[in-house]
Write a protein that holds these residues in place. Structure first.
Motif, mmCIF file in Angstrom:
data_model
loop_
_atom_site.group_PDB
_atom_site.id
_atom_site.type_symbol
_atom_site.label_atom_id
_atom_site.label_comp_id
_atom_site.label_asym_id
_atom_site.label_seq_id
_atom_site.Cartn_x
_atom_site.Cartn_y
_atom_site.Cartn_z
ATOM 1 N N GLU A 8 0.835 -1.201 0.000
ATOM 2 C CA GLU A 8 0.000 0.000 0.000
ATOM 3 C C GLU A 8 0.876 1.261 0.000
ATOM 4 O OE1 GLU A 8 -3.132 0.456 -0.365
ATOM 5 O OE2 GLU A 8 -3.791 2.250 0.721
ATOM 6 N N HIS A 62 2.273 1.837 -3.341
ATOM 7 C CA HIS A 62 1.227 2.304 -4.245
ATOM 8 C C HIS A 62 0.905 3.781 -4.004
ATOM 9 C CE1 HIS A 62 -2.476 2.321 -6.560
ATOM 10 N NE2 HIS A 62 -3.119 2.769 -5.499
ATOM 11 N N LEU A 63 0.907 4.180 -2.736
ATOM 12 C CA LEU A 63 0.526 5.556 -2.406
ATOM 13 C C LEU A 63 1.652 6.557 -2.622
ATOM 14 C CD1 LEU A 63 -1.537 5.087 0.887
ATOM 15 C CD2 LEU A 63 -2.410 5.533 -1.411
ATOM 16 N N CYS A 64 2.897 6.084 -2.650
ATOM 17 C CA CYS A 64 4.030 7.020 -2.771
ATOM 18 C C CYS A 64 3.886 7.835 -4.057
ATOM 19 C CB CYS A 64 5.365 6.283 -2.786
ATOM 20 S SG CYS A 64 6.741 7.448 -3.027
#
Lengths: 63, 399
Positions: free
Chosen positions: A49, A52-54
């Motif tokens: 996650e 993915h969020l970076c």
């Protein structure tokens, strides 16, 4: 699973430290990513996650 | 692929909390579509979540000021193209130039640093809720709470004194008012520039425990650079969180079952804030980028020099990313929205914004458990005329 981070790409948004503070931290000097645990057993979902969020693509998860 | 040319960015909402319906239609049929920009330039409009992320994370798309074309008008007229960013105005820079300035600030906005501010933010929230109580039922929650709280927080962080806040607030509001002619907006901007430049000069003589002083003391920056970095943080830290607190309260009041769940379990606040960000997407006409070279994107070629308007509102309602996106649901996984942007320009102050919202909403509903609107919801004036969406006023009542 292994994690690699690239502080040169990091923009300091803090999404990784917010998502899993046991695996990621931020440097006090410039806010860039600090990897606390490159092989975080039991934190695989959170690590994916965080990658993915970076926003800057500074975190890689190698399965 | 057949290309339909959209003569303008859809901006008319049929329901106050939902994006213009045309954006959803576009996302289904042409997630990257041809858009005519008000200044006559032909560019593109991106409406899907995947393409929005792709553009925002790709450094072949520039955020440099002088390359941009605005997808909206000011006072009914096209907004003229801008000069290159002044030193320190890093949001409108690319690459290493941008990174150099941003790095000097990111250490100040880490998750840890922001968490350390919680007691101070709680105190500011408490004081303003006492004001709300003192003013009594019928009070405008925007004026008494939503605007002053983030305003005071960012002013304290940067070292702007309380007495100077009001004129600063008025000019900031003018900055985001789309019904004004661009010359008026420019003039308001210049007043803020002068104000911050003067503030930086004063910080040399009277250093404080604030970020402007800290930036001066790095010894790596000119006064002009410090002033423009401060200006960016002040402006960005003002209206955004303020409007989230205002329209977020309206949204929660309009979903009483979810509000009841939040009141029963305040730990739901983290996800509630993410969902409010996703659902409301208050940066209603952004973001924008310009291709530096020809780029293949979603089956089309965006040519060098062409502007791309990325609809954050449409991306955050994309059913390919969020299940039942039209529903406001504080229990859904809402992370991954692009309300703070994406890529290297993703909002620097996002952790501060999150904490202000978490503390603000929880304290508001704890202090006023029977908070409700003092007017019918249809009479709440919405900010259709502003670059940052929200409510102009929120009259509330309580016992």
């Amino acid at each position: 699973m292994r994690i690699e981070v690239d502080p040169d790409r990091c923009a300091g948004s803090g999404m990784c430290a917010l998502t899993d503070p046991e695996v990621f931290d931020q440097s006090d000097d410039d806010g860039t990513v600090v990897l606390l645990n490159p092989t975080p057993t039991g934190h695989e979902r959170e690590a994916r996650e965080a990658a993915h969020l970076c926003p800057a693509g500074a975190i890689k998860v190698i399965e | 692929m057949t290309e339909t040319l959209y003569p303008e960015l859809p901006t008319t909402r049929s329901s106050p909390l939902d994006p213009p319906a045309e954006l959803g239609v576009l996302r289904e049929t042409e997630p990257i579509s041809r858009l005519a920009f008000p200044d006559g330039t032909l560019g593109w409009l991106v409406t899907s979540h995947a393409l929005a992320r792709e553009v925002l994370a790709d450094n072949r798309f520039s955020n440099r000021a002088e390359l941009q074309h605005s997808p909206i008008r000011a006072g009914g007229k096209p907004i003229p193209q801008q000069p290159p960013a002044k030193p320190g105005m890093f949001i409108n820079m690319d690459g290493q130039e941008h990174a150099k300035y941003r790095r000097l600030l990111t250490g100040q906005f880490t998750v840890r640093r922001m968490n350390q501010l919680i007691p101070r933010i709680e105190a500011i929230v408490r004081d303003h809720l006492a004001d709300v109580r003192a003013q009594g039922p019928g009070v405008d929650l925007v004026e008494a709470f939503a605007l002053p709280v983030p305003s005071m927080v960012i002013c304290e962080l940067l070292g702007v004194s309380y007495e100077e806040r009001e004129s600063f607030q008025r000019n900031t509001k003018a900055l985001f008012t789309l019904t004004k002619e661009f010359a008026e907006i420019r003039a308001a901007f210049e007043r803020i520039e002068d104000f911050v430049a003067d503030l930086v000069r004063r910080k040399h003589d009277e250093p404080g425990d604030d970020m402007l002083t800290g930036l001066i003391q790095t010894g790596e920056l000119t006064d002009e650079e410090v002033a423009n970095m401060g200006l960016l943080l002040l402006v960005a830290g003002h209206e955004t969180t303020a409007n989230m607190l205002g329209i977020g309260t309206l949204t929660l009041l309009g979903h009483p079952e979810q509000l009841a769940a939040l009141k029963a379990d305040p730990s739901l606040i983290d996800n509630t804030v993410e969902e409010l960000m996703r659902y409301l997407s208050i940066v209603q006409f952004g973001a924008s980028r310009v291709a530096l070279e020809d780029v293949e994107l979603g089956g089309v070629t965006v040519k060098a020099g062409e502007p791309v308007s990325i609809s954050v509102m449409a991306a955050n309602r994309d059913p390919a990313k969020f299940d039942r996106p039209e529903e406001f649901d504080i229990h859904r996984p809402a992370t991954g929205h692009v309300a703070f942007g994406h890529g290297v320009h993703q909002c620097l102050g996002q952790q501060l914004a999150r904490i202000e919202m978490r503390v603000g909403f929880n304290a508001l509903f704890r202090e006023f458990p029977d908070l409700r609107l003092a007017v019918p919801a249809s009479e709440v004036p919405m900010r259709d005329d502003m670059a940052i969406y929200g409510v102009h006023k929120l009259p509330v009542t309580f016992s």
